[in-house]
Write an enzyme that holds these catalytic residues in place. Structure first.
Site: not given
Length: 307
Positions: A55, A174-176
Site C-alpha cells: 500500500r 490497488y491493494e484495497g
C-alpha cells in the site's frame, strides 16, 4: 491453454484500461497440487503484512504519476503561447500548475515520512492507509489538471497526459480500494493507540511551525479533524461518511507535512518555491477541510425525508 503438470488453467487475459505492458489473467485451479507455506490459518495474516507494505508502494506510485503529469504540463505551459505570452503566465493556468506542484510535493513528503516511521507500529498502521488514499487520489487529480492545462491536446495519446491519467486511475483500486481503506480507518484505527500516535505526529509538526499563520492553520485543521472523527464514531452505520473523513485525515497529514517542508533549512530558489507553494496550500487547499467536516455528519437518507 492448460498445464499438464498441474491442473491450472488460464481462463482469460484481462483487457485493461491502459497498463497493457503489465498483463493479468484469471486462473482456475481445478484440484491442483499445492504446498502449504507457514502455519494453517495464518495465510490471511501473512498476506496483510505484505499488503501493508504494498500500500505504501502504491502511494509512491501515485506520487510518481503526479510528478510526471506536473512535469509534462509545466513544460508545455512554458512554451505554449496565447495572447502574446506563454500560458503558464495566465492566471487560471498558473493556479492549476501551483495546485499540481503543491499536491505532488506534499504527497511525496507524506510517503517519505510514513516510510521513515515504519518501525513505529501504531503510527505506521494509521499512516499507511492514509497515505495510500491521499497519494492515489492526488495522482488522479493532478493528471486530470494536466489534461486541462494541455487543453484539447491533453486528450490526444501522442502528448502522453491521457496515459498518465489512465495509469494513475488504477492506483485507487490497488491493494484495497480507497473506500475499503476509509472504512478500515473508521472501524479499526480511530479511538485507539494508532489515533493517539497520529495526533502526536501532528502535534510534533505544530511545534515546528515556521510562522504564526502556518501554526494557526494546522491547529484549526487538527481541531476540525478531532470534531469530525468524534462525529463519525457516534454514527452507528458510518459507511456513507468514511470517505470524507479519510479525505479530511489525508488533508490534515498533508498540511502537517507542508509545515515540515516549510520549516526545513532550504535556501535560494527552492526556499522561494516552498514559501510560495506553502502560502498556496493554506489559501487554496487546506480550506477544503471545512466542507469535509460538514460531510462527515450523518446524511439524511431519502426514505426518511418528509413528503
Amino acid at each position: 491453454m492448460r498445464s499438464a503438470a498441474n491442473s491450472i488453467e488460464v481462463v482469460r487475459i484481462e483487457e485493461k484500461l491502459g497498463l497493457h505492458a503489465s498483463p493479468t489473467c484469471q486462473l482456475r485451479f481445478a484440484g491442483a497440487d499445492a504446498q502449504l507455506l507457514g502455519q494453517p490459518g495464518d495465510g490471511l495474516k501473512a498476506m496483510f503484512v505484505m499488503m501493508n507494505h504494498a500500500r505504501l508502494d502504491v502511494a509512491m506510485q501515485g506520487v510518481a504519476h503526479a510528478a510526471q503529469a506536473h512535469a509534462l504540463a509545466s513544460a508545455y505551459a512554458d512554451q505554449r503561447r496565447q495572447g502574446g505570452r506563454v500560458i503558464a503566465r495566465h492566471g487560471d493556468v498558473a493556479r492549476m500548475l501551483a495546485e499540481m506542484d503543491a499536491l505532488t510535493l506534499g504527497a511525496r513528503a507524506m510517503g517519505y515520512r510514513a516510510a521513515a516511521l515504519l518501525e513505529d507500529a501504531d503510527l505506521a498502521a494509521f499512516l499507511t492507509p492514509v497515505c495510500k488514499v491521499f497519494c492515489t487520489d492526488t495522482a488522479s487529480r493532478v493528471a486530470d489538471l494536466g489534461i486541462q492545462v494541455l487543453g484539447g491536446y491533453g486528450y490526444l495519446p501522442e502528448y502522453g497526459m491521457e496515459q498518465i491519467w489512465r495509469d494513475a486511475r488504477v492506483t485507487r483500486l490497488y491493494e484495497g480500494t480507497n473506500g475499503v481503506l476509509a472504512m478500515t480507518l473508521v472501524r479499526r484505527l480511530l479511538g485507539g493507540a494508532s489515533e493517539t500516535a497520529f495526533l502526536e505526529e501532528i502535534d510534533q509538526a505544530l511545534s515546528l511551525s515556521s510562522s504564526t499563520q502556518a501554526h494557526t492553520g494546522l491547529a484549526q485543521l487538527r481541531a476540525d479533524w478531532v470534531a469530525a472523527a468524534a462525529a463519525v464514531r457516534a454514527i452507528p452505520e458510518p459507511g456513507m461518511v468514511v470517505a470524507p473523513l479519510m479525505a479530511l485525515t489525508g488533508l490534515l497529514y498533508f498540511g502537517a507535512c507542508w509545515v515540515r517542508l516549510e520549516a526545513a533549512q532550504i535556501s535560494g530558489e527552492q526556499a522561494e518555491r516552498m514559501a510560495r507553494l506553502g502560502q498556496f496550500v493554506r489559501d487554496a487547499l487546506l480550506p477544503d477541510a471545512a466542507a469535509l467536516r460538514i460531510r462527515c455528519q450523518a446524511p439524511r437518507r431519502a426514505e426518511n425525508e418528509d413528503g
